[in-house]
Scaffold this active site. Structure first.
Site, PDB file in Angstrom:
ATOM      1  CD  GLU A  39      31.170  53.759  52.073  1.00 38.33           C
ATOM      2  OE1 GLU A  39      30.944  52.662  51.520  1.00 38.33           O
ATOM      3  OE2 GLU A  39      32.263  54.351  51.983  1.00 38.33           O
ATOM      4  CB  CYS A 198      42.925  45.257  41.828  1.00 31.87           C
ATOM      5  SG  CYS A 198      42.847  43.462  41.655  1.00 31.87           S
ATOM      6  CB  CYS A 208      49.356  46.003  42.092  1.00 33.52           C
ATOM      7  SG  CYS A 208      48.422  45.315  43.479  1.00 33.52           S
TER       8      CYS A 208
END
Length: 348
Positions: A39, A198, A208
């Protein structure tokens, strides 16, 4: 969670299981150390770049104990080239705090994780969701884009009240059942959707999973979202750097101060201008000094115009100066700014 929120989470989970990413190395573990490392590396960095650094970093620091016991210079050396070096410094500080405050075990809640250096609200939620199944919302740039487009939120996110409202929206959309299984899938799904479908400039609306309920897609202007009017002003900075080499081919490097540009990284000596740089050289070296073509290095909010002058000097000429000589097999292991590393690889 209302009906719309339940449908949203269900769509994200179903899509991720079928079309999302499943083979990233940090997805095959619930070890908070490895998830935390991924992360932090992924903040403002593309997955492709992180894939090259992540295994190399783990090979040297396989757990939080080994990272905490390391010297900061070694951590910065392994991070060198990945950019945003405050992340590496905070990574090291965080490892030491995990050892000191939590006995080497990462806390299990986002509320505790966010108290650690370098871990913001969204990163804390991601770690807690992936590793411990906590019902915690992420809201990085990709997720902001997905949510504002899906719900047509045109509020200016530069204003704190609108940012808070979006956090509340994100929390209301979270799964409510089987959290240990669903939270990791849902969280990964939002990340995958924002990164791969997106996108900021060319969203693939046709494929999507939210296209039939997306306000932005229906209006035909997804690029309008998210709205953020106040952006940091770009600054331009001109740097003059001395590339000094001695009779043995060693390069002279100094460690930058703890604050400011390239904090605590090793770098070529910085001078206020070309005249000051050349005056700093011994008389014998001034005549043979050669200026390289200037180049621009672009940071997030700053443009660096870099001028480098190379000169051959005697090792003794640098006696008493701040810094030290590094051989060709030594400097590659240092924490170096990306443009300086690239230059040395070319010039040495």
């Amino acid at each position: 969670m209302n009906r719309a929120g339940g449908e949203f989470a269900a769509r994200i989970i179903a899509w991720q299981q079928r079309h999302g990413r499943h083979d990233l190395p940090w997805q095959r573990t619930r070890d908070p150390y490895r998830v935390w490392l991924s992360e932090i590396m992924l903040q403002q960095t593309q997955v492709a770049s992180v894939l090259a650094y992540y295994p190399r970093f783990l090979a040297r620091f396989p757990d939080v104990t080994s990272l905490a016991e390391a010297e900061e210079d070694e951590v910065l050396g392994l991070w060198s080239g990945l950019g945003y070096y405050s992340r590496a410094r905070n990574l090291h500080r965080c490892a030491r705090e995990v050892m000191a405050r939590f006995g080497g075990a990462f806390p299990r809640t986002a509320a505790e994780l966010v108290t650690l250096p370098g871990i913001g609200r969204s990163t804390a939620a991601a770690i807690a969701a992936f590793c411990f199944g906590e019902r915690a919302a992420i809201l990085d740039g990709n997720v902001k884009r997905v949510l504002t487009r899906r719900f047509g939120i045109a509020d200016d996110l530069s204003e704190a009240r609108h940012e808070r409202a979006l956090w509340q929206r994100a929390e209301g959309l979270l799964p409510t059942t089987d959290l240990a299984r669903q939270m990791p899938i849902y969280t990964q799904g939002l990340m995958d959707l924002g990164a791969g479908i997106c996108s900021q400039r060319r969203p693939a609306c046709a494929i999507c999973p939210l296209v039939d309920v997306c306000v932005a897609a229906r209006g035909g202007e997804p690029q309008r979202y998210p709205v953020k009017t106040r952006r940091p002003a770009r600054r331009q900075l001109t740097l003059w750097l001395l590339h000094a080499r001695d009779e043995r081919g060693r390069v002279w490097l100094v460690q930058r101060p703890g604050t400011g540009i390239w904090a605590r990284l090793f770098c070529l000596p910085l001078h206020e201008g070309e005249a000051a740089l050349r005056v700093s050289l011994p008389a014998a070296a001034q005549a043979s000094a050669v200026a390289w073509p200037a180049f621009r290095h672009v940071l997030t909010h700053r443009d660096l115009d870099i001028h480098i002058v190379s000169a051959r000097v005697q090792a003794a000429d640098m006696s008493g100066a701040v810094g030290r000589w590094f051989a060709a097999d030594e400097w590659p292991a240092l924490g170096l700014p990306a443009p300086i590393r690239a230059f040395l690889q070319q010039a040495c």
